[in-house]
Design an enzyme around this catalytic site. Structure first.
Site, PDB file in Angstrom:
ATOM      1  CG  ASP A   1     -15.968 -40.073 -32.431  1.00 42.08           C
ATOM      2  OD1 ASP A   1     -15.021 -39.544 -31.812  1.00 42.08           O
ATOM      3  OD2 ASP A   1     -16.046 -40.053 -33.676  1.00 42.08           O
ATOM      4  CG  HIS A   2     -13.699 -44.224 -32.214  1.00 38.46           C
ATOM      5  ND1 HIS A   2     -14.923 -44.018 -32.835  1.00 38.46           N
ATOM      6  CD2 HIS A   2     -12.767 -44.190 -33.189  1.00 38.46           C
ATOM      7  CE1 HIS A   2     -14.726 -43.879 -34.130  1.00 38.46           C
ATOM      8  NE2 HIS A   2     -13.424 -43.970 -34.378  1.00 38.46           N
TER       9      HIS A   2
ATOM     10  CB  CYS B   1     -16.088 -36.508 -33.159  1.00 41.60           C
ATOM     11  SG  CYS B   1     -16.359 -35.249 -34.406  1.00 41.60           S
TER      12      CYS B   1
ATOM     13  CB  THR C   1     -13.097 -33.159 -37.680  1.00 41.89           C
ATOM     14  OG1 THR C   1     -14.453 -33.654 -37.697  1.00 41.89           O
ATOM     15  CG2 THR C   1     -12.224 -33.996 -38.601  1.00 41.89           C
TER      16      THR C   1
ATOM     17  CG  HIS D   1     -21.865 -12.297 -30.535  1.00 43.88           C
ATOM     18  ND1 HIS D   1     -21.224 -11.712 -31.616  1.00 43.88           N
ATOM     19  CD2 HIS D   1     -21.608 -11.484 -29.470  1.00 43.88           C
ATOM     20  CE1 HIS D   1     -20.618 -10.603 -31.216  1.00 43.88           C
ATOM     21  NE2 HIS D   1     -20.827 -10.451 -29.922  1.00 43.88           N
TER      22      HIS D   1
ATOM     23  NE  ARG E   1      -8.812 -38.980 -35.650  1.00 46.20           N
ATOM     24  CZ  ARG E   1      -9.652 -39.824 -36.259  1.00 46.20           C
ATOM     25  NH1 ARG E   1     -10.358 -39.423 -37.307  1.00 46.20           N
ATOM     26  NH2 ARG E   1      -9.780 -41.057 -35.823  1.00 46.20           N
TER      27      ARG E   1
ATOM     28  CG  HIS F   1     -25.925 -10.876 -29.797  1.00 48.43           C
ATOM     29  ND1 HIS F   1     -25.357 -10.865 -31.055  1.00 48.43           N
ATOM     30  CD2 HIS F   1     -25.217  -9.988 -29.053  1.00 48.43           C
ATOM     31  CE1 HIS F   1     -24.346 -10.026 -31.072  1.00 48.43           C
ATOM     32  NE2 HIS F   1     -24.237  -9.474 -29.872  1.00 48.43           N
TER      33      HIS F   1
HETATM   34  C1  RB5 Z   1     -13.933 -41.041 -36.822  1.00 43.50           C
HETATM   35  O1  RB5 Z   1     -12.928 -41.681 -37.532  1.00 43.50           O
HETATM   36  C2  RB5 Z   1     -14.164 -39.638 -37.389  1.00 43.50           C
HETATM   37  O2  RB5 Z   1     -14.735 -39.725 -38.648  1.00 43.50           O
HETATM   38  C3  RB5 Z   1     -15.025 -38.823 -36.460  1.00 43.50           C
HETATM   39  O3  RB5 Z   1     -14.428 -38.772 -35.202  1.00 43.50           O
HETATM   40  C4  RB5 Z   1     -15.236 -37.372 -36.848  1.00 43.50           C
HETATM   41  O4  RB5 Z   1     -14.039 -36.744 -37.148  1.00 43.50           O
HETATM   42  C5  RB5 Z   1     -16.282 -37.120 -37.833  1.00 43.50           C
HETATM   43  O5  RB5 Z   1     -16.652 -35.957 -38.114  1.00 43.50           O
END
Ligand code: RB5
Length: 144
Positions: free
Chosen positions: A8-9, A65, A67, A98, A109, A133
């Site tokens: 995503d962004h 993304c 997280t 596995h 992030r 497995h």
């Molecule tokens: C976007 O702000 C964020 O929510 C997304 O990238 C992700 O971390 C969601 O799980």
């Protein structure tokens, strides 16, 4: 190896760094986007990556993304996808050995770029061990 990349962004920067890294290792890169940091919804790109893997099952995927969690959840709703959210080389290696993971996911992030590159290298160079497995992996997507 054919590799599909999606994010995503919030995952765009790491996705691009990992695409460059995978290309430098000689892999065949397909970029599923997005192309800008304009806000998008991670399920759309997770679903896009899942669709690409349905059409080319021999390929693998890299998903990013903020997280790594949201896009992993989206991907793992598809029966043919085994997406592993990874934060180190050990997990990247073990999830191939596995779980026969076909997607590696990262949180832009959360993880540093160099650690993510090392983890991706490990993921791409490790084979599924099969044996005990295999049975477990089959139980992840039982015949309905
Ligand atoms: C976007 O702000 C964020 O929510 C997304 O990238 C992700 O971390 C969601 O799980």
């Amino acid at each position: 190896m054919k590799l599909f990349f999606a994010s995503d962004h919030a995952g765009l920067t790491l996705r691009r760094a990992l695409m460059e890294h995978a290309a430098s290792l000689g892999h065949d890169i397909v970029d599923l986007g997005p192309d800008s940091t304009e806000s998008v919804d991670y399920p759309d790109y997770g679903n896009k990556l899942a669709q690409a893997l349905a059409e080319q099952p021999e390929a693998h995927g890299v998903a990013v993304c903020g997280t790594g969690i949201g896009i992993s959840i989206a991907l793992n709703r598809h029966r043919h996808v085994r997406a592993a959210l990874v934060n180190d080389v050990t997990a990247a290696t073990l999830t191939r050995q596995h779980n026969n993971a076909n997607v590696i996911a990262f949180g832009d992030r959360v993880i540093g770029v160099e650690t993510a590159k090392h983890a991706l290298t490990a993921f791409l160079s490790t084979e599924f061990e099969g044996g005990r497995h295999q049975r477990r992996v089959e139980k992840l997507s039982p015949a309905s």
